[in-house]
Structures are given as structure tokens and as C-alpha cells.
Design an enzyme around this catalytic site. Sequence first.
Site, PDB file in Angstrom:
ATOM      1  N   LYS A   1     -11.876  -3.814  -8.480  1.00 42.53           N
ATOM      2  CA  LYS A   1     -12.108  -4.313  -7.122  1.00 42.53           C
ATOM      3  C   LYS A   1     -13.574  -4.243  -6.713  1.00 42.53           C
ATOM      4  CE  LYS A   1      -7.528  -3.709  -5.062  1.00 42.53           C
ATOM      5  NZ  LYS A   1      -6.761  -3.190  -3.909  1.00 42.53           N
TER       6      LYS A   1
ATOM      7  N   ASP B   1      -1.340  -4.718   0.067  1.00 46.35           N
ATOM      8  CA  ASP B   1      -0.064  -4.015  -0.084  1.00 46.35           C
ATOM      9  C   ASP B   1      -0.187  -2.537   0.257  1.00 46.35           C
ATOM     10  OD1 ASP B   1       2.148  -5.829  -1.203  1.00 46.35           O
ATOM     11  OD2 ASP B   1       0.380  -6.412  -2.338  1.00 46.35           O
TER      12      ASP B   1
ATOM     13  N   ASP C   1      -8.145   1.077  -5.335  1.00 45.41           N
ATOM     14  CA  ASP C   1      -9.165   0.962  -4.296  1.00 45.41           C
ATOM     15  C   ASP C   1     -10.349   1.901  -4.522  1.00 45.41           C
ATOM     16  OD1 ASP C   1      -7.719  -0.974  -2.720  1.00 45.41           O
ATOM     17  OD2 ASP C   1      -6.366   0.654  -2.164  1.00 45.41           O
TER      18      ASP C   1
ATOM     19  N   ASP D   1      -5.235   2.222  -0.041  1.00 44.08           N
ATOM     20  CA  ASP D   1      -4.251   3.295  -0.176  1.00 44.08           C
ATOM     21  C   ASP D   1      -3.905   3.660  -1.614  1.00 44.08           C
ATOM     22  OD1 ASP D   1      -2.815   0.851  -0.683  1.00 44.08           O
ATOM     23  OD2 ASP D   1      -0.953   1.961  -0.337  1.00 44.08           O
TER      24      ASP D   1
ATOM     25  N   ASP E   1      -7.551  -3.782   1.552  1.00 43.79           N
ATOM     26  CA  ASP E   1      -6.422  -3.942   0.643  1.00 43.79           C
ATOM     27  C   ASP E   1      -5.251  -4.559   1.417  1.00 43.79           C
ATOM     28  OD1 ASP E   1      -4.684  -3.406  -1.649  1.00 43.79           O
ATOM     29  OD2 ASP E   1      -3.892  -1.768  -0.440  1.00 43.79           O
TER      30      ASP E   1
END
Length: 235
Positions: A155, A12, A182, A178, A10
Site C-alpha cells: 500500500k 474493509d 496498512d 485496521d 482503507d
Amino acid sequence: MATIKVFAVDIDGTLTENGGGAVHMPALSKLRYLDKLGYPVIYVTGRSSVEAYVLAVFGGTTRVAVGENGGAITVAPQEHKLLASREKCMEGYELLRKSLDGVQEKPVFPRMTEVVMLRTFDIKEGQKILDEHGLQLYLNDSKYAFHINEKGVDKALGLKEALKILKAGPEETVAIGDSETDIPMYDICGCSIALAHAEDHVKEKARHVVAGREGTGLIDAIDYVAQNYLGVKAE
């Protein structure tokens, strides 16, 4: 678990720091080193796949990027694979804009398969409205923005398609992130790692949780995998 071949990361809150989009350079250096060792690094993000691809180019990592929470894959400046319809998401956006106060698109890089909005309304109420109108859309919160995506697009879907390009499987992949976006990656990957600042329900879905936050946590995650699964020291 299967032999690790790929890292899915990931952006951000994982590679970036302080909430402003600045890349944590020591973490990027680790990712670049992994790539040089022969472990491709795929960025899997809620941001534009073009943003992620450009980060890969300038950061010196693998030029395969999954963006828009799995809806778009970019492998060259003009080469994209789209897994969803932005037009359907715009239908949901217009409905929300008419039904709720505070619904507004976020000024971001152009999207090809989703709509990105400011985090200025009740996301649960928004989802309820979409469901009541029978739209096959869902809202999710990347902490960067609210996103409207087609149901079934996440994702995990985008990562699976990207892994086909690299001739690897999810069971051979490490997923590091995070946020709740995810979790679909955690569900399919052989190794999944959440960073310290992730919410509890995100941590519960990961196989391992590191002590560090943001870029420092990403470094912790890479070191953990290197020491426990790769048999190398990640410089």
C-alpha cells in the site's frame, strides 16, 4: 509534523461495517465533508482499484483510488496504472494450489496485478513454499481474503504513486486503517491511525489508536485529526 493535505483510507473494516461490505454512511459523510474542505481522500485497499474508484464516484470523494494492496491505481473508468504483474502472481497461485489443500481463488472483481484467495489454508506454510521455490512473491491477509502480491508491492508503493497525482507527499498524509496491510502506509505517512479492533502489532505501528471500531472508529480518527491538526470541526 508537516501540514496535512491528504487522507489515505482503507475500506474493509475501516469504512465498512459488520464484515459484509456495507458502507458506514456517517463515516462516508465525514470523508465527503473533508473532500469539500479541500482535503483529498484516497481509498487504499486490498479490493480492486475499480471498486474503490466506483465508491469514490458514488460517495462523492476524490477520484483517485489505490487497489490490490498497492498494485493498481485507477483515476478514470479506463485509466489504470499498474505497478506489478498478475502473471507472476498466478505462477505462485498454481504452485500453492498443487502443494496445499484448500487453495482456491476467491470470486472477486477482476484483478490486474494480484491473485485473491479464500482464507482456507495456512498462510505461513504457503509463504514457506513460495520462498523455497525462489518466487519473489508474498502472501498477506487483509482479513477480507489472502492475497498474492509481488515483493516490494504494498500500500505504501501505491499510495506514493497516487500522491504524485495530487502533488502531495506522504509526510502530508494521514493513513487510517485496521489491518497488517496498512502498516506500510503507517511507516511512510506523517500521521497514522489504527482503529480499536486492529491487532496489537498493527496498533503498535500507528502513531495513534482510536477507541471506535470500523466506521465509528473512522469517524473518531477524522475527528482526532480535525481537532488536533486541521483546526476545523469535521461535521
